[in-house]
Design a protein around this motif. Structure first.
Motif, short mmCIF file in Angstrom:
data_model
loop_
_atom_site.label_atom_id
_atom_site.label_comp_id
_atom_site.label_asym_id
_atom_site.label_seq_id
_atom_site.Cartn_x
_atom_site.Cartn_y
_atom_site.Cartn_z
N GLY A 30 0.66 -1.00 0.14
CA GLY A 30 0.08 0.32 0.15
C GLY A 30 0.64 1.03 0.28
O GLY A 30 1.78 0.76 0.51
N VAL A 31 0.01 2.21 -0.63
CA VAL A 31 1.25 3.81 -0.69
C VAL A 31 1.24 3.48 0.86
O VAL A 31 2.45 4.77 0.57
CB VAL A 31 0.01 4.77 -1.09
CG1 VAL A 31 1.20 5.84 -1.52
CG2 VAL A 31 -0.17 3.88 -3.14
N PHE A 32 0.61 3.76 1.58
CA PHE A 32 1.16 4.68 3.30
C PHE A 32 1.40 3.01 4.24
O PHE A 32 1.76 3.38 5.28
CB PHE A 32 0.12 5.55 3.82
CG PHE A 32 -0.45 6.41 2.47
CD1 PHE A 32 0.82 7.27 2.95
CD2 PHE A 32 -1.89 6.55 1.82
CE1 PHE A 32 -0.05 8.61 1.93
CE2 PHE A 32 -1.99 7.20 1.64
CZ PHE A 32 -1.22 8.86 1.37
N GLY A 33 1.87 2.03 3.67
CA GLY A 33 2.00 0.57 3.40
C GLY A 33 0.70 0.40 4.83
O GLY A 33 0.96 -0.35 5.73
N GLU A 34 -0.14 0.76 4.58
CA GLU A 34 -1.68 0.15 5.36
C GLU A 34 -2.20 -0.53 4.31
O GLU A 34 -2.68 -1.86 4.66
CB GLU A 34 -2.91 0.78 5.01
CG GLU A 34 -3.37 0.87 3.33
CD GLU A 34 -1.90 1.25 2.24
OE1 GLU A 34 -2.66 0.86 0.85
OE2 GLU A 34 -1.69 2.05 2.76
N GLY A 35 -1.16 -1.82 3.34
CA GLY A 35 -1.12 -3.12 2.96
C GLY A 35 -2.00 -3.50 2.02
O GLY A 35 -4.04 -2.73 1.91
N THR A 36 -1.85 -4.35 0.79
CA THR A 36 -3.38 -3.62 -0.10
C THR A 36 -4.38 -5.70 -0.10
O THR A 36 -2.93 -6.87 -0.50
CB THR A 36 -2.34 -4.06 -1.23
OG1 THR A 36 -2.05 -2.42 -2.09
CG2 THR A 36 -3.61 -4.30 -2.35
N GLY A 37 -4.83 -6.25 -0.24
CA GLY A 37 -5.15 -7.12 -0.12
C GLY A 37 -4.74 -8.07 1.06
O GLY A 37 -5.16 -7.66 2.02
N ARG A 38 -4.17 -9.44 1.36
CA ARG A 38 -4.24 -9.84 2.38
C ARG A 38 -1.91 -10.24 2.60
O ARG A 38 -1.77 -10.15 3.30
CB ARG A 38 -4.68 -11.50 2.11
CG ARG A 38 -5.85 -11.36 1.21
CD ARG A 38 -6.00 -13.19 1.62
NE ARG A 38 -6.08 -13.63 3.34
CZ ARG A 38 -6.46 -13.80 4.21
NH1 ARG A 38 -7.94 -13.30 4.13
NH2 ARG A 38 -6.06 -14.07 5.27
N TRP A 39 -2.12 -8.73 2.35
CA TRP A 39 -0.45 -8.78 2.03
C TRP A 39 -0.10 -7.71 3.68
O TRP A 39 -1.09 -6.78 3.90
CB TRP A 39 -0.31 -7.69 0.87
CG TRP A 39 0.62 -8.32 -0.75
CD1 TRP A 39 -0.94 -8.50 -1.00
CD2 TRP A 39 1.09 -9.44 -0.72
NE1 TRP A 39 -0.68 -9.15 -2.26
CE2 TRP A 39 1.02 -10.29 -2.31
CE3 TRP A 39 1.94 -9.64 -0.20
CZ2 TRP A 39 1.36 -10.82 -2.95
CZ3 TRP A 39 3.23 -10.81 -0.82
CH2 TRP A 39 2.45 -11.08 -1.88
N PRO A 40 0.94 -7.82 3.63
CA PRO A 40 1.23 -6.83 5.50
C PRO A 40 1.22 -5.63 5.71
O PRO A 40 1.58 -4.93 4.66
CB PRO A 40 2.79 -7.67 6.12
CG PRO A 40 2.88 -8.97 4.54
CD PRO A 40 2.18 -8.19 3.52
N VAL A 41 0.37 -5.44 6.51
CA VAL A 41 0.39 -3.55 7.21
C VAL A 41 1.31 -3.33 7.81
O VAL A 41 2.23 -4.25 8.69
CB VAL A 41 -0.78 -3.82 8.22
CG1 VAL A 41 -0.69 -2.23 8.29
CG2 VAL A 41 -2.06 -3.93 7.82
N LEU A 42 2.71 -2.24 6.99
CA LEU A 42 4.02 -1.73 7.75
C LEU A 42 3.91 -0.68 8.57
O LEU A 42 4.18 -0.63 9.34
CB LEU A 42 4.26 -1.89 6.61
CG LEU A 42 4.88 -2.68 5.81
CD1 LEU A 42 6.09 -2.09 4.24
CD2 LEU A 42 5.26 -3.38 6.55
N ALA A 43 2.51 0.17 8.53
CA ALA A 43 1.65 1.26 9.62
C ALA A 43 1.38 0.95 10.37
O ALA A 43 0.38 0.62 10.19
CB ALA A 43 2.43 2.28 8.75
N GLY A 44 1.27 2.00 11.14
CA GLY A 44 0.33 2.24 12.26
C GLY A 44 -0.05 1.26 13.59
O GLY A 44 0.93 0.58 13.60
N GLY A 45 -1.48 0.94 13.48
CA GLY A 45 -1.57 0.31 14.77
C GLY A 45 -1.48 0.36 16.42
O GLY A 45 -0.83 -0.41 17.21
N GLN A 46 -0.92 1.60 16.47
CA GLN A 46 0.13 1.94 17.51
C GLN A 46 -0.81 1.94 18.87
O GLN A 46 -1.90 2.45 18.25
CB GLN A 46 0.22 2.99 18.04
CG GLN A 46 2.78 2.99 17.14
CD GLN A 46 1.81 3.47 15.42
OE1 GLN A 46 0.47 3.47 14.56
NE2 GLN A 46 3.01 3.64 15.15
#
Length: 352
Positions: free
Chosen positions: A71-87
């Motif tokens: 994703g553009v902001f690390g939010e993950g596309t489809g089922r690919w891993p999310v890289l940002a957020g979740g704090q």
């Protein structure tokens, strides 16, 4: 010698405990071949190659080679891993485990990107490119500013928020020692009784507290509240807005296709990569509930920025030029006068 290489040699020795003589299979690895495997990085920086990379360079590389999956902001596309957020979500029923919320060490980020990314073309990045992507991932998680430069010199200084939540493995000193003690075999109860069954017992205290709090809120919401007499509002003359041009709105709908991958608008709109755009024209900036804005956008909202047509036009023409540090990677609407006017007309009409 790195930890990875030590483990490999130890495993090799354990696998051949009786190989007293050479078996005549294979050959000794060359120093160059060993160097290709010996690329792991420790939290203290041992194993890092010399180099550096900045956030803005990492943004370009990430957009080109990583955003299709993550994703553009690390939010993950489809089922690919999310890289940002979740704090702050690790105690939730569905925690979001990302670099910013869960990972303990930046060395893990660097090592994984260096060893396994981009997907399908692993180890194709240069050392400086890996530094740049790692710096950009820190930026996506609001850990550094956009002018940050990550290098082999300052790498060990970087700290991820969840590092302190990881504890050393002390089982050898604590648990194993306790297990070796003689069990108590005296003063036992004369009989065993079942006091509760798992189907009834709520084994998660946090969930029990949450359910009790939810019931209390429901009960409070059900209680009728006394209604205050309506205050008489002063009469205000409101000038009628000029009728929208249907052709302009239709043209704006076509322009909005460029925005659909990140934004939604309308009655059923939801936050995606970008926030819902309902009511954005002449509305306050950074006001959508539940959306995590960038630091510059949050600061502008606190300062009272309102998306008037002129402000919105300037932003749409060049988001990064208008607001330094925005996470909106869209380069801007090309045909400024025609397309921006049409897009604003559509945003206003679709919000109503």
């Amino acid at each position: 010698m790195s930890r990875f290489l030590k483990l490999a040699l130890l495993a090799s020795a354990m696998a051949s405990p009786i190989a007293a003589e050479p078996l005549g299979l294979g050959r000794a690895a060359t120093p160059e071949e060993i160097a290709l495997w010996d690329i792991d990085v420790r939290p203290d920086g041992l194993g890092l190659p010399a180099g550096s990379g900045d956030v803005l360079t990492g943004d370009k590389i990430y957009t080109e080679k990583c955003s299709a999956c993550h994703g553009v902001f690390g939010e993950g596309t489809g089922r690919w891993p999310v890289l940002a957020g979740g704090q702050g979500s690790l105690s939730d029923a569905r925690p979001v485990k990302t670099i910013g919320s869960y990972w303990p060490y930046l060395s893990t980020v660097y090592d994984y990107v260096n060893r396994a990314m981009p997907f399908g073309n692993a180890q194709s990045l240069t050392d400086d490119e890996v530094y740049a992507i790692t710096a950009y991932l820190l930026y996506l998680n609001d850990e550094v500013d956009e002018d940050f430069v990550l290098s082999s010199d300052n790498f060990a200084e970087a700290r991820l928020p969840n590092e302190e939540a990881f504890k050393p493995d002390d089982r050898a000193e604590v648990e194993f020692a306790a297990f070796k003690e003689e069990p108590c075999m005296s003063d036992c109860k004369p009989s065993v009784e079942i006091t509760m069954r798992a189907a009834v017992l709520d084994v998660t205290p946090e969930e029990t507290a949450a359910k009790a709090a939810a019931k209390a809120e429901e009960a409070q919401a059900a209680e009728p509240t006394p209604e205050a007499p309506p205050a008489e509002a002063p009469a205000v003359e409101v000038a009628e807005a000029p009728a929208a041009d249907p052709a302009l709105i239709k043209a704006g709908e076509k322009v909005f296709r460029k925005c659909k991958s990140c934004h939604q608008i309308g009655a059923k709109a939801k936050n995606r990569v970008g926030p819902v755009l309902n009511g954005i024209v002449d509305g306050p900036a950074g006001a959508v509930d539940g959306f995590r804005y960038s630091k510059p956008m949050a600061a502008a909202a606190e300062a009272g920025l309102v998306w008037t047509e002129s402000e919105l036009s300037a932003f749409l023409a060049s988001p990064k030029g208008y607001m330094k540090g925005t996470k909106m990677s869209f380069p801007g609407v090309r045909k400024e006068e025609e397309d921006i006017d049409a897009l604003i007309a559509y945003l206003r009409d679709a919000s109503e």
